[in-house]
Scaffold this motif. Structure first.
Motif, PDB file in Angstrom:
ATOM      1  N   CYS A 157      -0.843 -12.159   5.192  1.00 55.57           N
ATOM      2  CA  CYS A 157       0.255 -13.032   6.479  1.00 55.57           C
ATOM      3  C   CYS A 157      -0.080 -13.052   7.922  1.00 55.57           C
ATOM      4  O   CYS A 157       0.204 -14.484   8.362  1.00 55.57           O
ATOM      5  N   TYR A 158      -1.552 -12.344   8.412  1.00 49.56           N
ATOM      6  CA  TYR A 158      -1.640 -12.805   9.663  1.00 49.56           C
ATOM      7  C   TYR A 158      -3.745 -12.676  10.065  1.00 49.56           C
ATOM      8  O   TYR A 158      -3.906 -11.950   9.298  1.00 49.56           O
ATOM      9  N   LYS A 159      -3.549 -13.439   9.687  1.00 51.37           N
ATOM     10  CA  LYS A 159      -4.801 -14.137  10.265  1.00 51.37           C
ATOM     11  C   LYS A 159      -5.521 -14.778  11.646  1.00 51.37           C
ATOM     12  O   LYS A 159      -5.088 -16.056  11.521  1.00 51.37           O
ATOM     13  N   ASP A 160      -6.382 -14.401  12.000  1.00 52.39           N
ATOM     14  CA  ASP A 160      -6.582 -15.515  13.541  1.00 52.39           C
ATOM     15  C   ASP A 160      -5.840 -14.876  14.169  1.00 52.39           C
ATOM     16  O   ASP A 160      -5.760 -16.036  14.854  1.00 52.39           O
ATOM     17  N   GLY A 161      -4.531 -13.996  14.415  1.00 56.00           N
ATOM     18  CA  GLY A 161      -4.128 -14.177  15.719  1.00 56.00           C
ATOM     19  C   GLY A 161      -2.944 -15.103  15.737  1.00 56.00           C
ATOM     20  O   GLY A 161      -2.118 -15.462  15.832  1.00 56.00           O
ATOM     21  N   CYS A 217       3.500  -4.098   6.315  1.00 56.90           N
ATOM     22  CA  CYS A 217       3.764  -5.245   6.774  1.00 56.90           C
ATOM     23  C   CYS A 217       4.792  -5.575   7.073  1.00 56.90           C
ATOM     24  O   CYS A 217       5.414  -5.785   6.552  1.00 56.90           O
ATOM     25  N   GLN A 218       4.821  -6.305   8.429  1.00 53.85           N
ATOM     26  CA  GLN A 218       6.025  -6.570   9.006  1.00 53.85           C
ATOM     27  C   GLN A 218       6.732  -8.045   8.966  1.00 53.85           C
ATOM     28  O   GLN A 218       7.075  -8.617   9.171  1.00 53.85           O
ATOM     29  N   SER A 219       5.443  -8.462   7.622  1.00 57.59           N
ATOM     30  CA  SER A 219       6.088  -9.832   7.411  1.00 57.59           C
ATOM     31  C   SER A 219       6.356  -9.874   5.370  1.00 57.59           C
ATOM     32  O   SER A 219       7.203 -10.477   5.591  1.00 57.59           O
ATOM     33  N   CYS A 220       4.982  -8.934   4.984  1.00 58.66           N
ATOM     34  CA  CYS A 220       6.310  -9.418   3.479  1.00 58.66           C
ATOM     35  C   CYS A 220       6.318  -7.857   2.950  1.00 58.66           C
ATOM     36  O   CYS A 220       6.364  -7.987   1.774  1.00 58.66           O
ATOM     37  N   GLY A 221       6.228  -6.797   3.529  1.00 57.79           N
ATOM     38  CA  GLY A 221       6.370  -5.074   4.040  1.00 57.79           C
ATOM     39  C   GLY A 221       5.901  -4.750   3.004  1.00 57.79           C
ATOM     40  O   GLY A 221       5.862  -3.104   1.710  1.00 57.79           O
ATOM     41  N   MET A 222       4.167  -5.454   2.400  1.00 64.19           N
ATOM     42  CA  MET A 222       3.637  -4.229   2.002  1.00 64.19           C
ATOM     43  C   MET A 222       2.422  -3.146   2.411  1.00 64.19           C
ATOM     44  O   MET A 222       2.859  -3.067   3.519  1.00 64.19           O
ATOM     45  N   ASN A 249      -6.423  -3.246   4.653  1.00 63.53           N
ATOM     46  CA  ASN A 249      -5.746  -5.139   4.484  1.00 63.53           C
ATOM     47  C   ASN A 249      -4.964  -5.323   5.722  1.00 63.53           C
ATOM     48  O   ASN A 249      -4.509  -6.216   5.373  1.00 63.53           O
ATOM     49  N   LYS A 250      -5.550  -5.095   6.767  1.00 63.33           N
ATOM     50  CA  LYS A 250      -4.679  -4.912   8.332  1.00 63.33           C
ATOM     51  C   LYS A 250      -5.205  -6.312   8.803  1.00 63.33           C
ATOM     52  O   LYS A 250      -6.378  -6.811   8.222  1.00 63.33           O
ATOM     53  N   GLY A 251      -4.471  -7.160   9.330  1.00 69.54           N
ATOM     54  CA  GLY A 251      -4.747  -8.603   9.671  1.00 69.54           C
ATOM     55  C   GLY A 251      -4.997  -8.666  10.917  1.00 69.54           C
ATOM     56  O   GLY A 251      -5.846  -7.385  11.054  1.00 69.54           O
ATOM     57  N   THR A 252      -5.667  -9.742  11.504  1.00 68.39           N
ATOM     58  CA  THR A 252      -6.774  -9.549  12.571  1.00 68.39           C
ATOM     59  C   THR A 252      -6.397 -10.766  13.748  1.00 68.39           C
ATOM     60  O   THR A 252      -5.552 -11.352  13.588  1.00 68.39           O
ATOM     61  N   ASN A 253      -6.837 -10.260  14.936  1.00 68.10           N
ATOM     62  CA  ASN A 253      -5.816 -11.168  16.338  1.00 68.10           C
ATOM     63  C   ASN A 253      -6.884 -12.136  16.180  1.00 68.10           C
ATOM     64  O   ASN A 253      -8.037 -11.819  15.835  1.00 68.10           O
ATOM     65  N   ALA A 254      -6.401 -12.367  17.374  1.00 66.02           N
ATOM     66  CA  ALA A 254      -7.546 -13.667  17.688  1.00 66.02           C
ATOM     67  C   ALA A 254      -8.595 -13.876  18.535  1.00 66.02           C
ATOM     68  O   ALA A 254      -9.504 -13.910  17.716  1.00 66.02           O
TER      69      ALA A 254
END
Length: 307
Positions: A34-38, A6-11, A17-22
């Motif tokens: 760290c990143y959800k719905d864009g 993760c390019q925010s928390c290093g996980m 566990n990947k975040g989601t775009n808008a």
């Protein structure tokens, strides 16, 4: 297989566990925490993110098999996080401008402690450059940090600050253009020079304390051999021990043990190359060690006064 983080928390990133775009699709750079719905789920600075992640040190230890304390985990994150996409271009720069408020004689009393403090923060990656002003009315430290509070805590540790030697003015700016290798170039050169000096003095020590006794024992006649031994034991070795110690005093943190190596090399050489194992050899070695360490202490004292 390349591991993605993760390019925010290093996980470590996985499919689950990947975040989601808008638009609901998976984001390839950030985790769901760290990143959800864009958009980012927390409006953190890098230091705040480090504090947040440090709460999970026990879980990190269980997964990695390490035994890190929270402070050790934070130190590792401070080294790693600036390389992550979210923080790469958000690291602020600070310039600490020191103005002496005490005479230079008083400044010099705390100069070595100040330099030790600088070295500690260079090793931690906090400082980029530093040096005295010209004329010598103060100094300048360039600091890389995520927030002003951390800079203030770092400056509070400076012996110049603790002992009321200097006033500090902090200037914050956001770097737009920079040369990436700059941060490491000078430190790398210093490390290379130090390693080279240690290797050279080790080679000279082996020559004086091992090669010369070997030459005397194997090549000299009985009569001349005794005279050469006395010259080695009473003149050459003490003088060399003093020279070695004096040189080590200029870089005592990295070379303090060379006089000990020299004394041990002498003892090994005499016991290997001479047929007799005299107790006096131990006495000689102890004397050489004492000479080396005394010369080292004198060198450190004189070097501090000159600086």
């Amino acid at each position: 297989m390349e591991h993605k983080f993760c390019q925010s928390c290093g996980m470590p990133l996985t499919t689950d566990n990947k975040g989601t775009n808008a638009d609901g699709s998976r984001n390839e750079d950030y985790c769901i925490y760290c990143y959800k719905d864009g958009r980012f789920t927390q409006d953190f600075t890098m230091e705040q993110m480090i504090e947040h992640c440090a709460q999970f040190t026990d879980e990190i230890n269980k997964e990695s098999g390490q035994t890190l304390t929270q402070e050790q985990a934070k130190d590792m994150m401070r080294q790693f996080f600036p390389q992550l996409k979210r923080w790469k271009n958000r690291t602020a720069m600070f310039i600490a401008i020191l103005t002496y408020k005490k005479p230079l004689e008083e400044v010099d009393r705390f100069l070595q402690a100040h330099r030790d403090y600088l070295a500690e923060h260079y090793a931690a990656g906090d400082f980029i450059a530093s040096g005295p002003q010209t004329p010598r009315v103060g100094g300048v430290i360039m600091i890389k940090s995520d927030n002003r509070a951390l800079v203030d805590s770092i400056i509070a540790q400076d012996p110049f600050n603790i002992n009321g030697i200097a006033d500090y003015r902090i200037v914050e700016f956001t770097p737009i253009c920079r040369i990436e290798p700059f941060r490491h170039t000078k430190i790398s050169i210093i490390l290379m020079v130090n390693k080279r000096a240690i290797i050279i003095w080790l080679a000279i020590t082996i020559l004086v304390m091992l090669a010369l006794p070997f030459a005397v024992a194997r090549l000299a006649s009985e009569c001349s051999g005794m005279a050469l031994c006395m010259m080695l034991f009473l003149i050459v070795n003490p003088v060399y021990s003093a020279i070695l110690g004096y040189r080590c005093g200029k870089d005592i943190k990295k070379m303090w043990n060379l006089p000990l190596v020299s004394a041990v090399a002498f003892l090994a050489g005499t016991w290997i190359f001479f047929d007799i194992h005299e107790l006096w050899f131990v006495v000689y070695a102890t004397v050489y060690l004492a000479i080396g360490w005394i010369a080292m202490a004198i060198s450190k004292y004189l070097n501090r006064r000159v600086q």
